[in-house]
Design a protein around this motif. Structure first.
Motif, short mmCIF file in Angstrom:
data_model
loop_
_atom_site.label_atom_id
_atom_site.label_comp_id
_atom_site.label_asym_id
_atom_site.label_seq_id
_atom_site.Cartn_x
_atom_site.Cartn_y
_atom_site.Cartn_z
N PRO A 69 -5.45 -20.93 -75.65
CA PRO A 69 -4.31 -20.72 -75.91
C PRO A 69 -3.95 -19.54 -77.00
N ILE A 70 -4.67 -19.37 -77.83
CA ILE A 70 -4.37 -18.39 -78.82
C ILE A 70 -4.48 -17.05 -78.19
N SER A 73 -1.27 -16.66 -76.24
CA SER A 73 -0.12 -16.69 -76.90
C SER A 73 0.24 -15.11 -77.55
N ARG B 217 -1.73 -25.56 -91.06
CA ARG B 217 -0.77 -24.60 -89.93
C ARG B 217 -0.61 -25.38 -88.65
N GLU B 218 -1.60 -25.79 -88.12
CA GLU B 218 -1.48 -26.51 -86.91
C GLU B 218 -0.62 -27.69 -86.91
N ILE B 221 2.93 -26.25 -86.65
CA ILE B 221 3.24 -26.19 -85.46
C ILE B 221 3.41 -27.21 -84.26
N GLU B 227 4.12 -28.54 -76.12
CA GLU B 227 4.50 -27.60 -75.26
C GLU B 227 4.73 -26.29 -76.51
N GLN B 228 5.59 -26.47 -77.13
CA GLN B 228 5.92 -25.30 -77.94
C GLN B 228 4.60 -24.86 -78.78
N PHE B 230 1.56 -25.23 -77.81
CA PHE B 230 0.67 -24.54 -76.92
C PHE B 230 1.13 -22.97 -76.71
N SER B 231 2.37 -22.81 -76.58
CA SER B 231 2.58 -21.21 -76.38
C SER B 231 2.51 -20.62 -77.54
N MET B 232 2.56 -21.35 -78.73
CA MET B 232 2.37 -20.49 -80.24
C MET B 232 0.92 -20.26 -80.20
N GLY B 233 -0.09 -20.88 -79.51
CA GLY B 233 -1.30 -20.25 -79.53
C GLY B 233 -2.33 -21.55 -80.02
N VAL B 234 -1.60 -22.84 -80.35
CA VAL B 234 -2.66 -23.92 -80.63
C VAL B 234 -3.23 -24.73 -79.56
N ASP B 235 -4.45 -24.91 -79.68
CA ASP B 235 -5.20 -25.60 -78.85
C ASP B 235 -4.84 -27.26 -79.04
#
Lengths: 256, 334
Positions: A69-70, A73, B217-218, B221, B227-228, B230-235
């Motif tokens: 994901p990272i 993104s 931080r996670e 988010i 879904e949001q 995930f698209s910000m880069g969180v597993d």
């Protein structure tokens, strides 16, 4: 930039999209249209990596499903239809979350000044700078969507995915959003991929149209090549006639 | 912000000193401070302080009050993480049945007089059962309702609690000779804890709260939805389960020596959000501190309200918490 081949995907045991092929180069703006249940949102979810799929989706020559994901993104940002506000973060903090993929791994380290400046920059370009200290639960739908757009931009993506982004926006906000995105992609040679219900907005703001019908691509080409018969086939009724009727009403309005 | 934090910390000190002083024998705050200073720094005691007062302060009430603080802190930090990760202001270890899970573990220990891991048996079983319960509740909720809405999770949590309580009833009926200890444990109380128990709970809680802070931080988010996130880069899957397991483990270990204490993990995070905002780097530590503060206050109440009878502190928190739960459930947004 985006190469989709033999893509088949869906939910649980139900296949929604079948054997999709699509190539898109950077700088192109794509609008996906189709009736409810045709697989528009599913296609967007597959591209963004949320959905498992068979076949191949290459994003900058790397398979989407194999990326963390990272990693994704940093190339893709997604703007959803609505944002449920469960907890009242401030606007600034919300946009700062978009920097997650750029911040140092040490959570106890404060983000550097450059990150603060970038967040302010993103708020500025979407026209939401004056909201920066507000709580997001006090914003109107249009303001919130601007903030979410700023958050997406804070990820510094080269592709922005939009799922019916204008559903809850008034007409002026819709126009501003699409104008902004068209400008953004033109200036930076970036790409916008949107799922829309509004055929006319699709035709006005996007270079390329994909029409989906029952999970299959029915038409794929430049906006100028879309034929009204194709639209009628996809939506299964006389779209042009209906839109013309609406326009007649508009034209009948008194201008004084 | 700094001012608010300072005031809160001052209140904590005041309440802890009061908590040590108040009880069947009242000992003035000045004496409490003198006795603690004497024990910790070896300063001299003034003449008015009796040996029994020293013993009450040092051997009984300090352990008790600090235990209340630590347990309150652990429960609240756990609650605030659960609420964010499930985007559900009503989620907490208590409403998700984690406490009931841990109490089944405790009953089994009491009945079987088990001690596989010595003094650590209760916390370890509490952690394991707590985690199993949260797995169960979230898995069942997800199978019914992919979005895990407020109502689903609260209902499944309630069903899970009732189910686990039924198991407790069965156990108490079969092993009726142990019933009193089980019932006492279920009511929750800070009386009679050993210093070693306090140390164990403190160490486990500090580790748990620290690890949740690392996830702040996670958590920020994830509080926007999966879904949001995930698209910000969180597993998402990994973060979500790590946080849920941490939160459940924190609760399971915190209540293992003191029994079920509900609702504090629901109230403290809400109050903390109102005062300190919703960013988790502040929310997690501050809801721990406020939760500890509330718990000490509730423990004082439990000793004072029906003096000389001591009420179970779990009853006090539930008396305040249940109406608060209704308020959060039925209040309109904002």
């Amino acid at each position: 930039m985006l190469k989709i081949k033999n893509l088949t995907t869906g939910y649980d045991n139900q296949i929604v999209l079948q054997d999709i092929a699509l190539n898109l180069s950077l700088g192109e703006n794509l609008c996906i249209l189709g009736a409810n249940g045709s697989g528009k949102s599913t296609l967007l979810k597959a591209i963004s990596g949320i959905l498992k799929y068979e076949g191949s989706i290459l994003l900058f020559d790397k398979e989407v499903k194999n990326q963390k994901p990272i990693e994704l993104s940093q190339k893709l940002a997604r703007l959803s239809q609505t944002t449920n506000v469960y907890f009242p973060h401030t606007v600034f903090d919300t946009v700062m979350l978009g920097r997650y993929n750029k911040l140092s791994k040490n959570v106890f380290e404060k983000p550097s000044k450059a990150h603060y400046e970038y967040v302010d920059y993103c708020l500025n370009i979407v026209g939401a700078y004056e909201l920066r200290n507000r709580k997001i639960n006090t914003l109107s739908g249009g303001q919130l969507q601007k903030v979410m757009l700023a958050r997406a931009l804070a990820q510094e993506p080269s592709v922005i995915l939009l799922d019916e982004p204008s559903n809850h926006l008034d007409l002026k906000s819709q126009m501003e959003l699409f104008n902004f995105l068209a400008q953004w992609s033109a200036d930076k040679n970036h790409t916008v991929i949107a799922v829309l219900h509004d055929v006319l907005q699709g035709l006005k703001f996007f270079d390329r149209i994909v029409l989906l019908k029952n999970g299959i691509i029915h038409f794929d080409g430049d906006t100028s090549q879309v034929q009204s018969t194709k639209l009628e086939e996809v939506y299964d009724f006389n779209v042009t006639q209906y839109l013309n009727e609406l326009y007649n009403k508009l034209n009948q309005l008194k201008h004084t | 912000m700094k001012k608010k934090i300072t005031i809160t910390l001052l209140l904590v000190v005041v309440f802890i000193i009061l908590g040590i002083g108040i009880g069947s024998v009242f000992i003035s705050p000045i004496k409490v401070i003198e006795i603690i200073a004497h024990k910790v720094f070896g300063t001299n005691l003034s003449d008015g302080i009796s040996v029994s007062e020293v013993s009450i302060v040092w051997n009984i009430r300090t352990v008790r009050t600090l235990m209340a603080f630590v347990v309150g802190a652990a429960l609240s930090a756990s609650g605030s993480a659960m609420q964010s990760v499930l985007q559900n202001p009503l989620a907490s270890s208590y409403t998700l049945g984690v406490s009931s899970g841990a109490s089944v573990a405790a009953s089994i220990c009491i009945i079987g007089s088990f001690a596989f891991f010595g003094i650590l048996t209760l916390p370890i079983l509490g952690i394991i059962f707590g985690i199993l319960t949260v797995f169960g509740v979230v898995a069942i909720s997800t199978s019914f309702d992919k979005n895990i809405s407020n109502i689903t999770i609260v209902l499944i949590g309630m069903v899970m609690s009732l189910f686990l309580n039924a198991i407790m009833s069965v156990l108490s009926a079969i092993f009726s000779d142990k019933i009193q200890r089980i019932v006492l444990w279920q009511m929750g109380s800070f009386s009679g804890n050993q210093p070693i128990e306090l140390i164990i709970v403190t160490v486990l809680s500090l580790i748990g709260i620290f690890l949740l802070c690392v996830k702040s931080r996670e958590l920020d988010i994830l509080s926007f939805g999966e879904e949001q996130a995930f698209s910000m880069g969180v597993d998402v899957k990994k973060s979500k389960w790590t946080i849920l397991i941490l939160a459940a483990a924190l609760t399971g270990s915190a209540i293992s020596f003191v029994g079920i204490i509900g609702f504090i993990d629901l109230i403290a995070p809400h109050v903390t959000r109102k005062i300190f905002g919703v960013g988790h780097s502040v929310l997690i530590p501050m809801s721990a501190i406020l939760g500890g503060l509330f718990m000490v206050a509730c423990d004082i109440c439990s000793r004072v309200v029906a003096n000389p009878i001591e009420l179970p502190v779990g009853a006090i928190t539930a008396l305040i918490g249940a109406p608060f739960f209704m308020y959060v459930f039925f209040k309109k947004d904002k």
